[in-house]
Design an enzyme around this catalytic site. Structure first.
Site, PDB file in Angstrom:
ATOM      1  N   GLU A   1       0.534  -4.972  23.098  1.00  0.00           N
ATOM      2  CA  GLU A   1       1.717  -3.749  23.594  1.00  0.00           C
ATOM      3  C   GLU A   1       1.038  -3.533  24.669  1.00  0.00           C
ATOM      4  O   GLU A   1      -0.606  -3.597  24.789  1.00  0.00           O
ATOM      5  CB  GLU A   1       1.310  -2.878  22.281  1.00  0.00           C
TER       6      GLU A   1
ATOM      7  N   HIS B   1       6.832   1.225  19.215  1.00  0.00           N
ATOM      8  CA  HIS B   1       5.468   1.807  18.229  1.00  0.00           C
ATOM      9  C   HIS B   1       6.102   3.120  18.327  1.00  0.00           C
ATOM     10  O   HIS B   1       5.469   4.166  18.407  1.00  0.00           O
ATOM     11  CB  HIS B   1       4.822   1.418  18.322  1.00  0.00           C
TER      12      HIS B   1
ATOM     13  N   ARG C   1       1.245  -3.592  12.404  1.00  0.00           N
ATOM     14  CA  ARG C   1       0.868  -4.309  13.644  1.00  0.00           C
ATOM     15  C   ARG C   1       1.393  -5.805  13.801  1.00  0.00           C
ATOM     16  O   ARG C   1       1.750  -6.611  13.640  1.00  0.00           O
ATOM     17  CB  ARG C   1      -1.181  -4.700  13.135  1.00  0.00           C
TER      18      ARG C   1
ATOM     19  N   GLY D   1       1.426  -1.421   0.059  1.00  0.00           N
ATOM     20  CA  GLY D   1       0.084   0.194  -0.073  1.00  0.00           C
ATOM     21  C   GLY D   1       1.045   1.380  -0.144  1.00  0.00           C
ATOM     22  O   GLY D   1       2.075   1.008  -0.512  1.00  0.00           O
TER      23      GLY D   1
HETATM   24  C1  GLV Z   1      -0.028   3.993  13.229  1.00  0.00           C
HETATM   25  O1  GLV Z   1       0.145   2.413  13.920  1.00  0.00           O
HETATM   26  C2  GLV Z   1      -0.807   3.913  12.886  1.00  0.00           C
HETATM   27  O2  GLV Z   1      -1.958   3.017  12.599  1.00  0.00           O
HETATM   28  O3  GLV Z   1      -1.115   5.149  12.371  1.00  0.00           O
END
Ligand code: GLV
Length: 320
Positions: free
Chosen positions: A267, A285, A238, A155
Site C-alpha cells: 500500500e 483500505h 492485511r 476473531g
Molecule cells: C486497520 O486496518 C486496523 O488494523 O485497525
C-alpha cells in the site's frame, strides 16, 4: 509532563485528551509523516501514538531512547510494529480491538456483495456512459443465499462478518488456530474445518486473520488453485496475507470468479494487473473508515497512552 509523539493526524478529541496532561508533538497533515521526520520527532518520547502507515521498528525505538514506555497503535492490527523488539526493551504495545469490528465487518459484507453482484463493474458502465439496457441475461451475478462463506481467522471481525452473512442466508465454515466455543459455533451455524477444506468448499472466502510471518502469503498460487472456479476471495485484513501477483494471475486465468480487496501487499501501490480486471473490486483500505470508528480508535489509543503514563496497566496490551 511526558512527551508524546503522534505519528499522524488523529481526531481532535483524542489529541485534546493527550494535550490536557502532556506535551504532544503531533503530525498534522493527512499524508503520512516522512521517515526522517519520524526519526527526529521520536527522540525523548515516552509514548508513541502510531498509525499503521508508520513502521515502528528497532531503529525508531533506539532513536527514541530508553525513556520510551509504550507504542499505542491506532489500529487493531499491529504488524507495523516490531513487537519482539518492544518486548525485549520492555516497551508496552497497545492496539484498538473491538471499536472497529462492525465497521470492518460491514466492509467485508459490502465487498462480498460488490463482487458477487458485479456492482463496481455496473457502476463503471454508467459512469463511462457505455450503452446498456435491462436484459434478461445482462450483467448477471451470483446469489449468495445458501452459498458457503469460508472465514479465515474467526476473531471478533470474522464473527461479525459471519453474523452479517448468516442474515443474508449464507452457510458459514471457518478455520482458525483453535476451534471456538461450541455455543458460539451453534449460534453462527458455523463449522470448523481445515484451511484446505475451507478453500475447496467455499463459494466466498473472507480473510480476517492478523498478518504475521506465519500468515505471509497464506493465500498463494497453490491455495488459489484449491478454490472453486466459481468462488470469490475477499480481503479486509492485511494485504500481504495474499500473494497479490498470484491472485492477479488467478483472476486473469479465471481460476477463481472474482476478488474484493480493501488491502494490498504494498500500500498504497496496487498490482497493476488488477487495475484492468472487471472481476476485481478494489477499494482503498476503508475497513475502519467511519467518523465514529476512527474517533473511537484514536480515543482508545489515547486512553492507553494516558493510563500507561499514570503508571497504570494498559487497557489493550497486545501481550500481558
Ligand atoms: C486497520 O486496518 C486496523 O488494523 O485497525
Amino acid at each position: 509532563m511526558a512527551k508524546i509523539v503522534v505519528t499522524g493526524k488523529i481526531p481532535q478529541v483524542a489529541l485534546d485528551s493527550l494535550k490536557s496532561v502532556h506535551e504532544v508533538l503531533a503530525w498534522d497533515k493527512e499524508t503520512p509523516m516522512p521517515r526522517e521526520e519520524l526519526l527526529k520527532r521520536v527522540i525523548g518520547a515516552e509514548v508513541i501514538v502510531s498509525l499503521l502507515t508508520e513502521k515502528i521498528d528497532e531503529e525508531v525505538l533506539n532513536k527514541s531512547g530508553s525513556q520510551l514506555k509504550a507504542v499505542c497503535n491506532v489500529a487493531v492490527g499491529y504488524n507495523n510494529i516490531d513487537v519482539n523488539a518492544c518486548k525485549e526493551k520492555n516497551i508496552m504495545v497497545t492496539n484498538t480491538p473491538g471499536v472497529l469490528t462492525d465497521a470492518t465487518a460491514d466492509i467485508a459484507m459490502a465487498l462480498i456483495l460488490m463482487t458477487t453482484r458485479r456492482l463496481a463493474e455496473g457502476e463503471r458502465v454508467i459512469r463511462n456512459q457505455e450503452p446498456w439496457a435491462w436484459g434478461m441475461f445482462y450483467m448477471l451475478g451470483t446469489g449468495i443465499q445458501n452459498r458457503t462463506l469460508g472465514i479465515i481467522g474467526m476473531g471478533q471481525i470474522g464473527i461479525a462478518t459471519a453474523q452479517r452473512a448468516q442474515s443474508f442466508g449464507m452457510n458459514i465454515i471457518y478455520t482458525r488456530r483453535n476451534r471456538m466455543d461450541e455455543k458460539l459455533e451453534q449460534s453462527l451455524g458455523a463449522k470448523f474445518v481445515t484451511l484446505d477444506e475451507l478453500l475447496s468448499l467455499s463459494d466466498v472466502v473472507s480473510i480476517h486473520c492478523p498478518y504475521s510471518k506465519e500468515t505471509h502469503h497464506l493465500i498463494a498460487e497453490a491455495q488459489l488453485k484449491k478454490m472453486k472456479k466459481s468462488a470469490y476471495l475477499v480481503n479486509t485484513a492485511r494485504g500481504p496475507i495474499v500473494d497479490e501477483e498470484a491472485l492477479a494471475n488467478a483472476l486473469i486465468n479465471k481460476e477463481i470468479a472474482g476478488a474484493g480487496l480493501d488491502v494490498y501487499e504494498n500500500e498504497p501501490t496496487v498490482n497493476s494487473k488488477l487495475l484492468s480486471l472487471d472481476n476485481a473490486v478494489l477499494i482503498p483500505h476503508l475497513g475502519s473508515a467511519t467518523v465514529e470508528t476512527r474517533t473511537a480508535m484514536a480515543t482508545t489509543a489515547a486512553s492507553n497512552a494516558l493510563e500507561i503514563l499514570k503508571g497504570n496497566k494498559a487497557l489493550n496490551p497486545v501481550w500481558s
